[in-house]
Design a protein around this motif. Structure first.
Motif, PDB file in Angstrom:
ATOM      1  N   GLU A 113       0.823  -1.211   0.000  1.00 33.95           N
ATOM      2  CA  GLU A 113       0.000   0.000   0.000  1.00 33.95           C
ATOM      3  C   GLU A 113       0.859   1.264   0.000  1.00 33.95           C
ATOM      4  N   GLU A 114       2.106   1.138   0.515  1.00 32.46           N
ATOM      5  CA  GLU A 114       2.997   2.305   0.536  1.00 32.46           C
ATOM      6  C   GLU A 114       3.586   2.567  -0.854  1.00 32.46           C
ATOM      7  N   THR A 115       3.976   1.483  -1.555  1.00 34.28           N
ATOM      8  CA  THR A 115       4.593   1.671  -2.872  1.00 34.28           C
ATOM      9  C   THR A 115       3.554   2.002  -3.940  1.00 34.28           C
ATOM     10  N   HIS A 116       2.343   1.495  -3.801  1.00 38.86           N
ATOM     11  CA  HIS A 116       1.274   1.748  -4.772  1.00 38.86           C
ATOM     12  C   HIS A 116       0.020   2.214  -4.020  1.00 38.86           C
ATOM     13  N   PRO A 117       0.034   3.467  -3.535  1.00 40.99           N
ATOM     14  CA  PRO A 117      -1.118   3.943  -2.757  1.00 40.99           C
ATOM     15  C   PRO A 117      -2.348   4.147  -3.629  1.00 40.99           C
ATOM     16  N   ILE A 118      -3.508   4.165  -2.966  1.00 42.61           N
ATOM     17  CA  ILE A 118      -4.768   4.405  -3.683  1.00 42.61           C
ATOM     18  C   ILE A 118      -4.885   5.903  -3.956  1.00 42.61           C
ATOM     19  N   ASN A 119      -4.974   6.265  -5.213  1.00 45.53           N
ATOM     20  CA  ASN A 119      -5.151   7.670  -5.600  1.00 45.53           C
ATOM     21  C   ASN A 119      -6.649   7.944  -5.654  1.00 45.53           C
ATOM     22  N   TRP A 120      -7.231   8.132  -4.472  1.00 40.48           N
ATOM     23  CA  TRP A 120      -8.695   8.154  -4.355  1.00 40.48           C
ATOM     24  C   TRP A 120      -9.173   9.567  -4.070  1.00 40.48           C
ATOM     25  N   LYS A 121      -9.898  10.155  -5.037  1.00 47.43           N
ATOM     26  CA  LYS A 121     -10.454  11.501  -4.856  1.00 47.43           C
ATOM     27  C   LYS A 121     -11.963  11.396  -5.015  1.00 47.43           C
ATOM     28  N   PRO A 122     -12.673  11.250  -3.907  1.00 48.92           N
ATOM     29  CA  PRO A 122     -14.116  10.994  -4.027  1.00 48.92           C
ATOM     30  C   PRO A 122     -14.866  12.210  -4.530  1.00 48.92           C
TER      31      PRO A 122
END
Length: 459
Positions: free
Chosen positions: A442-451
Motif C-alpha cells: 500500500e505504501e509503494t502503490h497507494p490508492i489515488n482516491w479523490k471521491p
C-alpha cells in the motif's frame, strides 16, 4: 368613389365603438380597484415560499448540501467563514431578496439564531458519501504464449485448475498446461473460427462452438467429438454450462439462445426475444438461471423452467458484448462500448456505472477478491474495485513482435479458479497471462482516491 367613402366611414365608426367599449371596461375596473383588500405581504411571502418548496424542494436540498461541503472545505483550509444558518448569512440572503425556506416545523424565523454546528452536522449526515475502495495489488504480464495462427477468440479453464483451452480463427482448439504454458493437445474438427468453449465440472467433456454453426461435445479421455447439437441457423458465439443440471446453453447470430439436454442432444428451449446477435450467455444455479446479452443493447433474464423472458434491461445504449457473474455475490456485470454496468440478481436491479474505458469493451472477468477486469478493442486492460467502481490500474497489452499496432484487441479473458492468474486471448494471435505483483504494498502503490460525492447521481 362613393362606395369607398362609405366603407371608410363604417370602418371609422366601428373603431370608435370598440375604443369606447374598451375605455368603459378599463374605467369600470379602475374604479373598483379601490374596493379590493390591501395585499398582505407576509401571506404573499408564505405563498411564494410554499410554491417554491413544492416545485424546487430537491434543488434546495442539493444546494444546501453543496454549501455545507463548501463551508466544511473552507473551514478545514483556513479561517472559519460564517456557516449556513448564522446571522451573517441570513442577513446576506435577506439583502439579496432570497425566499424564506419552509421547514418541517413551520417557516424559518430569520431573526432566530440557529446552532450552526448542529445544522452542518445534520446536513453532512444526509450528504451521500463514497465508500473508500479496498486496496488491490497491481497486476503485471508474466507470460506470453504463441502457437495459434489466427485471432484467439475464447478461453476456458478446467475445474481442476491444471490446464486451460483456447479457440482461435485457425479453427483449432489448443489445450495448454497452466503452470508451464506448454502445449498439451490440439483438437481439430471445426471448419470455421472457434468462438466459445466450456469445460464440464462433472464430466470429462469439453464443449465448443464456432462460426460454422456447430456445437460440439469432446470426450477428453479420447480427444474425439462424441456429440453434435444441431439447431442454430447462423454462427454460434457463446457457450455456458449449468452448474447443477446437465444442460448446455448456446447463443449466436440467429438472435436466439438455445437450451440443450447434454446427453440426448434435444433442444429443450429456444429462447427468442432479442432482435440482434446474442453475443453472450451465462448460467447459474439461482434465479435468474439464464442471462443473455445482445447487440440489440439489451440484457434479458430468463426463466429456465418456462423458457420465457422474465425481465429485459434496457439501460445500455450500445451493443452488450460480454457478461460476467461475480463468484461470491449475487451480482453480474455487463460490458458495452458506452460503459460497464453492475446489476443485482434476481430482479436485475441496476447498481452503478463504471465509466472511463475509452474503447469498445469486448470482455470482462472478475475474481473472488473483487477485482473486475475489462478488455478493450484497442488492447487496453482496466482493473476495477468491484464494490466501489474505482479504477485502480490501467494496462496496455504489448503487441507481439512482428504484428501491426492495430492488432491490439483483447477478445476474451478468464481468471483461473484460484483468482490469482488472468488469461487473455488477443488479436495478435497470442495468449497472455497476468498475475499480481508480489512486491507491491500500500505504501509503494497507494490508492489515488479523490471521491466525488455526487458521482452516483449522474446516471
Amino acid at each position: 368613389m362613393v362606395l369607398t367613402m362609405t366603407e371608410d366611414v363604417q370602418r371609422h365608426s366601428v373603431h370608435t365603438l370598440v375604443f369606447r367599449s374598451l375605455k368603459r371596461s378599463h374605467d369600470m375596473f379602475l374604479s373598483n380597484q379601490g374596493l379590493l383588500p390591501p395585499v398582505d405581504e407576509t401571506a404573499e411571502k408564505i405563498r411564494k415560499a410554499v410554491k417554491a418548496r413544492d416545485c424546487y424542494g430537491m434543488v434546495f436540498d442539493d444546494v444546501k448540501k453543496m454549501q455545507a461541503m463548501k463551508h466544511l472545505r473552507e473551514s478545514e483550509a483556513g479561517p472559519n467563514p460564517p456557516p449556513p444558518g448564522t446571522a451573517e448569512t441570513e442577513a446576506a440572503e435577506l439583502s439579496e431578496g432570497a425566499v424564506v425556506p419552509y421547514m418541517e416545523n413551520g417557516f424559518a424565523n430569520r431573526n432566530q439564531p440557529v446552532n450552526s454546528q448542529n445544522q452542518l452536522a445534520n446536513i453532512m449526515k444526509k450528504a451521500p458519501t463514497m465508500p473508500k475502495p479496498k486496496w488491490h495489488a497491481p497486476w503485471k504480464l508474466y507470460r506470453v504464449i504463441a502457437g495459434h495462427l489466427g485471432w484467439v477468440r475464447c478461453a476456458a479453464v478446467e475445474p481442476g485448475n491444471e490446464w486451460f483451452a483456447t479457440g482461435a480463427a485457425d479453427r483449432i482448439i489448443k489445450i495448454w498446461d497452466l503452470a508451464s504454458g506448454q502445449l498439451k493437445v490440439s483438437l481439430t474438427g471445426h471448419v470455421s473460427t472457434v468462438r466459445g468453449l466450456a469445460v464440464s465440472a462433472r464430466h470429462p467433456y469439453l464443449f465448443s462452438c464456432g462460426e460454422d454453426r456447430q456445437v460440439k461435445c469432446w470426450d477428453l479421455e479420447y480427444n474425439k467429438v462424441i456429440r453434435h447439437y444441431h439447431g442454430h441457423l447462423s454462427a454460434v458465439y457463446s457457450l455456458a454450462l449449468h452448474p447443477t443440471i446437465d444442460v448446455l446453453l448456446s447463443a449466436g447470430r440467429d438472435s436466439t439462445a438455445r437450451v440443450w439436454d447434454m446427453r440426448t442432444k434435444a433442444n429443450i428451449h429456444t429462447l427468442t426475444g432479442h432482435t440482434h446477435t446474442v453475443s453472450t450467455v451465462l448460467a447459474q444455479a439461482s434465479e435468474p438461471q439464464i442471462i443473455t446479452g445482445s447487440h440489440d443493447s439489451t440484457i434479458r433474464l430468463w426463466d429456465l423452467a418456462a423458457g420465457k423472458s422474465m425481465c429485459t434491461l434496457t439501460n445500455h445504449k450500445k451493443s452488450v458484448r460480454d457478461l460476467v457473474l461475480h463468484p461470491t455475490l449475487n451480482m453480474f456485470a455487463s460490458g458495452s462500448p458506452d460503459n460497464i454496468k453492475q446489476w443485482k440478481c434476481p430482479d436485475g436491479k441496476f447498481i452503478q456505472n463504471l465509466s472511463g474505458h475509452n474503447a469498445i469493451v469486448n470482455c470482462l472477468a472478475v475474481n473472488p477478491e473483487g477485482v473486475l477486469v475489462s478488455g478493450g478493442d484497442n488492447g487496453t486492460l482496466h482493473l476495477w474495485d468491484w464494490r466501489t467502481g474505482y479504477n485502480f490500474q490501467r494496462l496496455q497489452a504489448p503487441v507481439q513482435p512482428g504484428s501491426m499496432d492495430s492488432e491490439a484487441g483483447v477478445f476474451s479473458m478468464v481468471f483461473d479458479h484460484s483468482g490469482s492468474r488472468l488469461i487473455t486471448t488477443e488479436a495478435d494471435k497470442t495468449i497472455k497471462i497476468y498475475k499480481e505483483d508480489d512486491t507491491a504494498t500500500e505504501e509503494t502503490h497507494p490508492i489515488n482516491w479523490k471521491p466525488d460525492i455526487l458521482k452516483r447521481r449522474k446516471f
